[in-house]
Design an enzyme around this catalytic site. Structure first.
Site, short mmCIF file in Angstrom:
data_model
loop_
_atom_site.label_atom_id
_atom_site.label_comp_id
_atom_site.label_asym_id
_atom_site.label_seq_id
_atom_site.Cartn_x
_atom_site.Cartn_y
_atom_site.Cartn_z
N GLY A 185 -51.38 13.19 -10.82
CA GLY A 185 -51.47 14.54 -10.23
C GLY A 185 -51.49 15.59 -11.33
N GLN A 230 -49.90 22.08 -10.20
CA GLN A 230 -49.08 23.16 -10.77
C GLN A 230 -48.17 22.66 -11.92
OE1 GLN A 230 -45.97 24.62 -8.17
NE2 GLN A 230 -46.03 26.68 -9.06
N LEU A 231 -47.51 21.52 -11.71
CA LEU A 231 -46.60 21.01 -12.74
C LEU A 231 -47.35 20.26 -13.83
CD1 LEU A 231 -43.77 19.58 -10.46
CD2 LEU A 231 -43.50 21.43 -12.11
N ASP A 241 -56.06 12.20 -12.32
CA ASP A 241 -56.14 12.95 -11.07
C ASP A 241 -57.33 12.42 -10.29
OD1 ASP A 241 -55.99 15.06 -9.05
OD2 ASP A 241 -54.76 16.13 -10.50
N ILE A 242 -57.47 12.90 -9.05
CA ILE A 242 -58.60 12.41 -8.23
C ILE A 242 -59.83 13.31 -8.37
CG2 ILE A 242 -57.34 11.09 -6.48
CD1 ILE A 242 -57.46 13.65 -4.72
N TYR A 257 -43.05 16.07 4.61
CA TYR A 257 -42.88 16.16 3.14
C TYR A 257 -41.40 15.91 2.77
CZ TYR A 257 -42.53 18.71 -1.36
OH TYR A 257 -42.28 19.10 -2.65
N LYS A 266 -39.70 12.86 0.62
CA LYS A 266 -38.90 13.09 -0.58
C LYS A 266 -37.52 12.42 -0.44
CE LYS A 266 -41.72 15.37 -3.25
NZ LYS A 266 -42.22 14.72 -4.47
#
Ligand code: AKB
Length: 304
Positions: free
Chosen positions: A8, A12-13, A32-33, A138, A142
């Site tokens: 990923g 953002q991160l 990444d995709i 989500y 987590k």
């Protein structure tokens, strides 16, 4: 010497971790995709983390020994299709865990979130281990990930480290479909001189953190000796807490003149089940966490 895989990596991160590790001259393989729009300062491979064989072959090809597994569908986007969200968030977690055990990966960083909490968590000031009944898919993924990281540590000694991130403030990437995205959207609107329609009500208080604190805290957590960590689950962490109204006031103090209208949508119901403030004293005690950025400092960095 760390040889780091980031999944990923264009999010953002991920983009910020790449910059951080570049400054340290560490080897990084970003995956990444989709392809990056601009050339990255590290190796890049197009790969879907749901493709376990491909990820395994990349780990072997690049002699990876540390993984930052950042792939996730966030809280608001996740509600569009809970089945896809579960599949992506959990199967990617399981693939990375299995590959890591089989390839003797030293350490993994995996972000958890304030989304694991719920209305029974004493939202005014959420402790490290309150009742947790997440309301979004989500948050459920987590929390499941947190349980798995404890389980894999006890069963296989797999060293996954994790932080329960609040909303993260950064402007290098477009918002990723979260409930805390209003901050970034409001900053971007103000910079362009546009008015902004906020999807949360003006007094909705949520914890936030400036991106540099988010990156530095993860790197610090990854650097300490495992024996200093008193839990094998994810750590509470926070920077500061704000409402949309407080953000607007502070932006006005910085000379931005624009209007904000409030039209709460389904994301309001999500935010209402999330912490207002967080007790992150265990992070301070175990590995020396201390935020550097409050609201003022974050805006200084973001708006200038
Ligand atoms: C979201 O809003 O979904 C994320 C988070 C707090 O995990 N930013």
């Amino acid at each position: 010497m760390d040889r780091i895989l980031i999944t990923g990596a264009l999010g953002q991160l991920g983009i910020e971790f790449i910059d951080h590790f570049k400054k340290l001259n560490s080897f990084v393989l970003a995956t990444d995709i989709k392809n990056p729009k601009e050339k990255l300062s590290c190796e890049f491979e197009l790969a879907n983390v749901l493709d376990k064989d491909k990820m395994d072959s990349l780990v072997k090809k690049y002699n990876i020994n540390v993984i930052y597994h950042l792939v996730a569908i966030l809280s608001a986007n996740g509600e569009k299709d809970p089945f896809i969200s579960w599949k992506l968030n959990m199967n990617s977690f399981q693939n990375i865990a299995q590959i890591s055990i089989e390839n003797k990966i030293k350490k993994i960083f995996w972000p958890s979130s304030i989304a694991i909490f719920g209305t029974e968590s004493n939202l005014n000031f959420v402790s490290q281990n309150p009742l947790m009944n997440p309301t979004t898919i989500y948050g459920i993924t987590k929390l499941a990930g947190e349980k798995l990281m404890e389980y894999y540590f006890n069963k296989f000694g797999l060293d996954i480290r994790s932080l329960r991130y609040p909303g993260i403030i950064s402007t290098k990437t477009v918002p990723g479909g979260g409930t805390t995205d209003y901050v970034i959207e409001m900053l971007n609107a103000a910079k362009k001189g546009n008015d902004y329609v906020c999807f949360l009500s003006e007094n909705t208080e949520l914890p936030m953190m400036y991106i540099d604190d988010a990156i530095n805290s993860a790197v610090k957590l990854m650097s300490v000796s495992r024996k200093d960590l008193s839990i094998s689950s994810s750590y509470n962490i926070t920077g500061f807490s704000i409402t949309p109204k407080q953000l607007l006031n502070e932006m006005s103090n910085n000379g931005f003149e624009f209007k904000v209208h409030y039209e709460p949508d389904f994301r309001q119901q999500i935010a209402d089940t999330w912490p207002k403030t967080i007790d992150d004293s265990l992070s301070t005690r175990d590995w020396g966490w201390k935020p550097k950025f409050g609201l003022k400092e974050s805006l200084n960095k973001t708006l200038n």
